[in-house]
Design a protein around this motif. Structure first.
Motif, PDB file in Angstrom:
ATOM      1  N   MET A  27       0.834  -1.213   0.000  1.00  0.00           N
ATOM      2  CA  MET A  27       0.000   0.000   0.000  1.00  0.00           C
ATOM      3  C   MET A  27       0.862   1.253   0.000  1.00  0.00           C
ATOM      4  O   MET A  27       0.617   2.192  -0.775  1.00  0.00           O
ATOM      5  N   THR A  30       2.683   1.762  -3.340  1.00  0.00           N
ATOM      6  CA  THR A  30       1.783   2.142  -4.435  1.00  0.00           C
ATOM      7  C   THR A  30       1.300   3.576  -4.261  1.00  0.00           C
ATOM      8  O   THR A  30       1.205   4.334  -5.240  1.00  0.00           O
ATOM      9  N   LEU A  31       0.999   3.951  -3.017  1.00  0.00           N
ATOM     10  CA  LEU A  31       0.569   5.333  -2.773  1.00  0.00           C
ATOM     11  C   LEU A  31       1.667   6.313  -3.173  1.00  0.00           C
ATOM     12  O   LEU A  31       1.402   7.330  -3.841  1.00  0.00           O
ATOM     13  N   ILE A  52      -1.693  -0.560  -8.999  1.00  0.00           N
ATOM     14  CA  ILE A  52      -2.930  -0.401  -8.219  1.00  0.00           C
ATOM     15  C   ILE A  52      -3.816  -1.628  -8.410  1.00  0.00           C
ATOM     16  O   ILE A  52      -4.391  -2.160  -7.449  1.00  0.00           O
ATOM     17  N   LEU A  56      -5.093  -4.007  -5.426  1.00  0.00           N
ATOM     18  CA  LEU A  56      -6.522  -4.191  -5.121  1.00  0.00           C
ATOM     19  C   LEU A  56      -6.906  -5.668  -5.231  1.00  0.00           C
ATOM     20  O   LEU A  56      -7.730  -6.164  -4.448  1.00  0.00           O
ATOM     21  N   LEU A  99     -12.192   2.887  -6.554  1.00  0.00           N
ATOM     22  CA  LEU A  99     -10.816   3.075  -7.031  1.00  0.00           C
ATOM     23  C   LEU A  99     -10.645   2.529  -8.445  1.00  0.00           C
ATOM     24  O   LEU A  99      -9.988   3.148  -9.284  1.00  0.00           O
ATOM     25  N   CYS A 103      -9.459   4.505 -11.701  1.00  0.00           N
ATOM     26  CA  CYS A 103      -8.339   4.009 -12.533  1.00  0.00           C
ATOM     27  C   CYS A 103      -8.753   3.994 -14.002  1.00  0.00           C
ATOM     28  O   CYS A 103      -7.974   4.394 -14.887  1.00  0.00           O
ATOM     29  N   LEU A 121      -7.034  10.331  -7.826  1.00  0.00           N
ATOM     30  CA  LEU A 121      -6.739   8.926  -7.537  1.00  0.00           C
ATOM     31  C   LEU A 121      -5.782   8.820  -6.346  1.00  0.00           C
ATOM     32  O   LEU A 121      -5.959   7.959  -5.467  1.00  0.00           O
ATOM     33  N   TYR A 122      -4.797   9.690  -6.290  1.00  0.00           N
ATOM     34  CA  TYR A 122      -3.836   9.699  -5.178  1.00  0.00           C
ATOM     35  C   TYR A 122      -4.552   9.940  -3.850  1.00  0.00           C
ATOM     36  O   TYR A 122      -4.319   9.229  -2.865  1.00  0.00           O
ATOM     37  N   LEU A 125      -6.826   6.864  -3.008  1.00  0.00           N
ATOM     38  CA  LEU A 125      -6.000   5.731  -2.585  1.00  0.00           C
ATOM     39  C   LEU A 125      -5.445   5.989  -1.177  1.00  0.00           C
ATOM     40  O   LEU A 125      -5.369   5.069  -0.353  1.00  0.00           O
ATOM     41  N   PHE A 128      -8.072   5.077   1.271  1.00  0.00           N
ATOM     42  CA  PHE A 128      -8.183   3.614   1.339  1.00  0.00           C
ATOM     43  C   PHE A 128      -7.045   3.036   2.192  1.00  0.00           C
ATOM     44  O   PHE A 128      -7.272   2.173   3.053  1.00  0.00           O
ATOM     45  N   VAL A 129      -5.845   3.520   1.963  1.00  0.00           N
ATOM     46  CA  VAL A 129      -4.695   3.033   2.733  1.00  0.00           C
ATOM     47  C   VAL A 129      -4.883   3.363   4.216  1.00  0.00           C
ATOM     48  O   VAL A 129      -4.675   2.511   5.088  1.00  0.00           O
TER      49      VAL A 129
END
Ligand SMILES: [Fe+2]
Length: 231
Positions: A27, A30-31, A52, A56, A99, A103, A121-122, A125, A128-129
């Protein structure tokens, strides 16, 4: 949510420790990748979207395993014990859907719009993280508390074995790629030495091929020396 576990208790088998370290690493990586993304670089966008997607996929398979194996074991001993986490899982499935939609939006966005979509998206995400970090902490404290009161370590290892046995080779490779480099040296050896003893040499070598590029030179020397001594 409790943040402290009492000290002095004997070490118990922690069914979450390894995979959660891997998920945290995947995570975070990727972030950061999405945060530094050059949205004008089509190749970089494609690679970030693939990362991503893989993250996921791993998150979905991980929560499905917890729902299928760990939660029923908890509910069998303590009704309602897994309910908060199960509700989080439902939220995570919806968040993963959002997400994936974003994407797709980035994948098909005209070039002038890409930077703004990448920024959205950043941020999404990141949320989510953040939710997953808190969720994993709840599982490591409250779920382990329940599991350790009702099950012995051999029973917990059997539950974990059911999950591992259900993994495809590809799922196993992705999990180990992120778990092993994120672990402390002793944890790496404790995970890999039994696999080295159990798996055919060519299968274990294949797993090491996935892991090796992501370890530092000194960590790799230490791991390989430990595996030789354990053999
Ligand atoms: Fe979970």
């Amino acid at each position: 949510m409790r943040f402290l576990r009492s000290c002095g208790a004997p070490a118990r088998h922690d069914i979450y420790a390894g995979i959660h370290k891997g998920l945290r690493a995947f995570m975070a990586d990727t972030l950061l990748r999405v945060g530094r993304l050059d949205a004008d670089d089509s190749q970089a966008v494609t690679e970030a979207l693939a990362a991503i997607d893989a993250l996921l996929d791993l998150c979905l398979s991980h929560l499905a395993h917890e729902d299928a194996v760990i939660h029923p074991a908890m509910e069998a001993c303590q009704a309602g014990a897994s309910r908060p986490a199960a509700e989080h899982h439902e939220d995570h499935v919806h968040a993963i859907g959002r997400l994936r939609l974003l994407c797709d939006t980035l994948r098909h966005a005209p070039r002038p719009d890409r930077a703004e979509v990448a920024q959205r998206l950043y941020r999404l995400l990141g949320c989510f993280v953040g939710e997953n970090l808190l969720h994993m902490h709840l599982e490591e404290i409250d779920h382990n508390d329940c599991l350790w009161r009702h099950y012995g370590d051999a029973e917990l290892q059997a539950l974990e074995g059911r999950i591992v046995a259900s993994l495809s080779p590809a799922e196993m490779a992705v999990g180990l790629r992120w778990m092993v480099p994120a672990m402390a040296p002793a944890e790496r050896l404790a995970l890999l030495a039994p696999l080295s003893a159990k798996l055919p040499a060519h299968v274990f070598d294949g797993l090491m091929t996935v892991v090796r590029p992501h370890l530092s030179a000194s960590d790799l020397v230490r791991l390989e020396e430990g595996l030789r001594q354990a053999a």
